[in-house]
Design an enzyme around this catalytic site. Structure first.
Site, mmCIF file in Angstrom:
data_model
loop_
_atom_site.group_PDB
_atom_site.id
_atom_site.type_symbol
_atom_site.label_atom_id
_atom_site.label_comp_id
_atom_site.label_asym_id
_atom_site.label_seq_id
_atom_site.Cartn_x
_atom_site.Cartn_y
_atom_site.Cartn_z
ATOM 1 N N GLU A 183 29.522 38.101 41.770
ATOM 2 C CA GLU A 183 29.654 38.982 40.655
ATOM 3 C C GLU A 183 29.641 38.710 38.995
ATOM 4 O O GLU A 183 28.773 39.279 38.286
ATOM 5 C CB GLU A 183 30.910 39.467 40.745
ATOM 6 C CG GLU A 183 31.588 39.995 40.388
ATOM 7 C CD GLU A 183 32.970 40.796 40.343
ATOM 8 O OE1 GLU A 183 33.811 40.334 41.799
ATOM 9 O OE2 GLU A 183 34.124 40.715 39.711
ATOM 10 N N GLU A 233 39.479 38.357 48.811
ATOM 11 C CA GLU A 233 39.803 40.116 48.893
ATOM 12 C C GLU A 233 39.802 41.152 50.259
ATOM 13 O O GLU A 233 38.475 40.555 50.725
ATOM 14 C CB GLU A 233 38.656 40.244 47.598
ATOM 15 C CG GLU A 233 39.729 41.126 46.262
ATOM 16 C CD GLU A 233 38.721 41.632 44.822
ATOM 17 O OE1 GLU A 233 37.721 40.799 45.249
ATOM 18 O OE2 GLU A 233 39.015 41.961 44.437
ATOM 19 N N ARG A 254 29.858 30.947 39.440
ATOM 20 C CA ARG A 254 31.268 30.536 40.274
ATOM 21 C C ARG A 254 31.767 29.524 40.164
ATOM 22 O O ARG A 254 30.540 28.391 40.866
ATOM 23 C CB ARG A 254 31.807 31.947 40.591
ATOM 24 C CG ARG A 254 31.839 33.012 41.061
ATOM 25 C CD ARG A 254 33.094 33.549 40.227
ATOM 26 N NE ARG A 254 33.163 34.839 39.776
ATOM 27 C CZ ARG A 254 33.839 35.470 39.918
ATOM 28 N NH1 ARG A 254 34.644 35.771 41.754
ATOM 29 N NH2 ARG A 254 34.057 37.001 39.649
ATOM 30 N N ARG A 271 38.963 28.638 40.669
ATOM 31 C CA ARG A 271 37.463 28.350 40.099
ATOM 32 C C ARG A 271 37.648 29.234 38.551
ATOM 33 O O ARG A 271 38.413 29.961 38.382
ATOM 34 C CB ARG A 271 36.873 29.529 41.508
ATOM 35 C CG ARG A 271 37.300 30.971 40.976
ATOM 36 C CD ARG A 271 37.163 32.107 40.479
ATOM 37 N NE ARG A 271 37.728 33.402 41.057
ATOM 38 C CZ ARG A 271 37.681 34.655 40.092
ATOM 39 N NH1 ARG A 271 37.529 34.408 38.900
ATOM 40 N NH2 ARG A 271 37.761 36.097 40.265
ATOM 41 N N CYS A 322 33.190 41.952 35.976
ATOM 42 C CA CYS A 322 34.785 42.442 35.504
ATOM 43 C C CYS A 322 36.098 42.584 34.446
ATOM 44 O O CYS A 322 36.259 41.234 34.547
ATOM 45 C CB CYS A 322 35.364 41.771 37.451
ATOM 46 S SG CYS A 322 35.943 43.506 37.914
ATOM 47 N N ARG A 329 40.493 31.871 38.788
ATOM 48 C CA ARG A 329 42.020 32.320 39.792
ATOM 49 C C ARG A 329 41.847 30.478 40.553
ATOM 50 O O ARG A 329 41.359 29.666 41.025
ATOM 51 C CB ARG A 329 40.944 33.426 40.584
ATOM 52 C CG ARG A 329 42.048 33.567 41.816
ATOM 53 C CD ARG A 329 41.219 34.715 42.410
ATOM 54 N NE ARG A 329 41.024 33.590 43.801
ATOM 55 C CZ ARG A 329 42.074 34.619 45.087
ATOM 56 N NH1 ARG A 329 42.819 34.041 44.889
ATOM 57 N NH2 ARG A 329 41.258 33.573 45.918
ATOM 58 N N ARG A 382 46.782 37.569 49.581
ATOM 59 C CA ARG A 382 45.153 37.974 50.040
ATOM 60 C C ARG A 382 45.523 36.941 51.335
ATOM 61 O O ARG A 382 46.430 36.273 51.669
ATOM 62 C CB ARG A 382 44.530 37.015 49.307
ATOM 63 C CG ARG A 382 44.017 37.746 47.402
ATOM 64 C CD ARG A 382 42.430 37.545 46.975
ATOM 65 N NE ARG A 382 41.880 37.685 45.620
ATOM 66 C CZ ARG A 382 41.112 37.887 44.630
ATOM 67 N NH1 ARG A 382 40.444 37.209 46.155
ATOM 68 N NH2 ARG A 382 41.331 38.550 44.121
ATOM 69 N N THR A 404 39.244 42.293 35.015
ATOM 70 C CA THR A 404 40.077 41.840 35.476
ATOM 71 C C THR A 404 40.077 40.070 35.690
ATOM 72 O O THR A 404 40.969 39.912 34.953
ATOM 73 C CB THR A 404 40.008 42.049 37.100
ATOM 74 O OG1 THR A 404 38.835 42.277 37.967
ATOM 75 C CG2 THR A 404 39.649 43.908 37.477
HETATM 76 N N1 ARG Z 1 35.598 47.298 41.164
HETATM 77 C C1 ARG Z 1 36.402 47.254 41.750
HETATM 78 C C2 ARG Z 1 37.556 48.101 41.461
HETATM 79 O O1 ARG Z 1 37.404 48.923 40.556
HETATM 80 C C3 ARG Z 1 37.543 45.795 42.069
HETATM 81 C C4 ARG Z 1 37.538 44.960 40.858
HETATM 82 C C5 ARG Z 1 39.193 43.853 41.071
HETATM 83 N N2 ARG Z 1 37.205 42.975 42.045
HETATM 84 C C6 ARG Z 1 36.631 42.202 41.343
HETATM 85 N N3 ARG Z 1 35.751 41.042 42.910
HETATM 86 N N4 ARG Z 1 36.386 41.738 40.751
HETATM 87 O O2 ARG Z 1 38.580 48.217 41.603
#
Ligand code: ARG
Length: 368
Positions: free
Chosen positions: A231, A324, A235, A123, A279, A288, A319, A281
């Site tokens: 999010e 998650e 996606r 994804r 995010c 991913r 996972r 991350t």
């Molecule tokens: N906001 C959460 C944290 O800071 C999740 C971060 C990673 N997960 C995500 N679905 N972006 O721990």
């Protein structure tokens, strides 16, 4: 709460939560250099990490320009999270050419390492450049974004390689599905879950206005899916049960090229950081790539503890089956994916998944 009180609260939470990256990287002196609009915007990014001090990342971008506009904050947070230098630059590249240690011909075939057909999934997240990111969208924004996607989805539906349909959760949408049809799509692992149960996403504003502007496109063969309004704005997901990993990777790239070639659909990118995501991350590739694999020996204690111990030094995340923070399957099935998203190319991620699975399989066999 006035900002000076918030700054005091952050200072207190910072000392109590050493693992919360956003709190650790927040610098009140830098904050004071921002104008009032900048202060408001940066504080919005941190809200999830303040309300959920147990966060690991602790922030989400709310506008496509946030990473660049608040670089002194984000550069530090990205460096801490992704273990890269503060001046790291990201390059996107889907070509496997020149990526080290590939099998002959670049075919990533799991049957060549003695594995059966596996559930493979890749994804990417994408956001449209001319909308706020989900954390700052209004209900109208969410509905307009979904409407904007009807033309691209129409093109996919008309294409014999994709076909399928769009399903909307937006009340009154011509594509609206009822609660039972939605639940069926969730059970089939096609549609995302109700985000208002996720305290990180709720505090970030990302889950607001549920279920307006939420939906998903599903191809006729159900192997190509686009989530709208989770999010990230989009996606884009490709799945297949098989052994040749390149197939999901190549199909995803082809569909992505087709969608991004459509006029009026410009994806948010940062000059230095690559693909922009809510995010941090996910920043960079927003990709991913994962497979579901049965590891009965490494999970014989009923947990993924041992699998994690082995996977982590290989750069792989483990996972559960529901995504998650979910438990592993009763038969020892786990979801494995390379952890890196930033300062790595898309091609390197897919190669890392193949290589990682090969090594994990050896450890599983040794543990028998
Ligand atoms: N906001 C959460 C944290 O800071 C999740 C971060 C990673 N997960 C995500 N679905 N972006 O721990």
């Amino acid at each position: 709460m006035p900002f000076d009180e918030k700054i005091d609260l952050i200072a207190k939470l910072k000392s109590e939560n050493p693992a919360n990256i956003a709190l650790q990287c927040f610098d009140p002196a830098y904050f004071q250099t921002l104008d009032s609009d900048g202060q408001r915007r940066l504080m919005a990014c941190l809200n999830s990490g303040i309300e959920n001090p147990d966060s690991e990342m602790g922030c989400y971008a709310c506008q496509p320009g946030d990473y660049d506009d608040f670089r002194p904050f984000f550069a530090k947070a990205l460096a801490a999270r992704h273990k890269v230098p503060k001046d790291a630059r990201h390059e996107n590249n889907w070509s496997l050419e020149g990526v080290g240690e590939l099998p002959d011909g670049g075919v990533l075939d799991f049957s060549a390492i003695g594995l059966p057909a596996l559930s493979m999934r890749v994804r990417v997240g994408r956001n449209l450049a001319d909308f706020s990111l989900p954390g700052s969208m209004t209900r109208d924004d969410r509905v307009s974004l979904e409407a904007r996607m009807m033309d691209p989805f129409g093109k996919l539906i008309a294409d014999p390689g994709f076909g399928g349909a769009y399903h909307s959760l937006t009340p009154g949408s011509p594509n609206e599905i009822d609660a039972a049809a939605y639940q069926k799509l969730v059970d089939d692992h096609i549609m995302f879950k109700d985000m208002s149960n996720d305290t990180y996403l709720t505090a970030a504003g990302i889950a607001s206005d549920w279920p307006y502007g939420r939906g998903c496109y599903v191809s006729a063969d159900r192997g190509f899916i686009v989530w709208v309004g989770e999010e990230d704005h989009l996606r884009i997901i490709c799945m297949e049960h098989g052994t040749i990993l390149n197939r999901v990777f190549d199909r995803l790239k082809a569909a992505l090229d087709m969608v991004s070639g459509i006029e009026g659909l410009e994806f948010a990118m940062s000059g230095d950081y690559g693909v922009v995501t809510s995010c941090p991350t996910n920043l960079g590739t927003a990709m991913r790539a994962s497979v579901l694999i049965q590891l009965p020996n490494l999970t014989s204690d009923g947990t993924d503890k041992r699998a994690k111990q082995i996977a982590k030094p290989l750069g792989l995340a483990v996972r559960g089956l529901g995504g998650e923070h979910t438990p592993i399957g009763a038969d020892g099935t786990v979801d494995i994916s390379p952890s890196a998203r930033f300062c790595i190319t898309e091609a390197e991620i897919i190669a890392a998944l193949y290589k990682g699975i090969s090594l994990l399989k050896k450890e599983e066999d040794r543990a028998s």
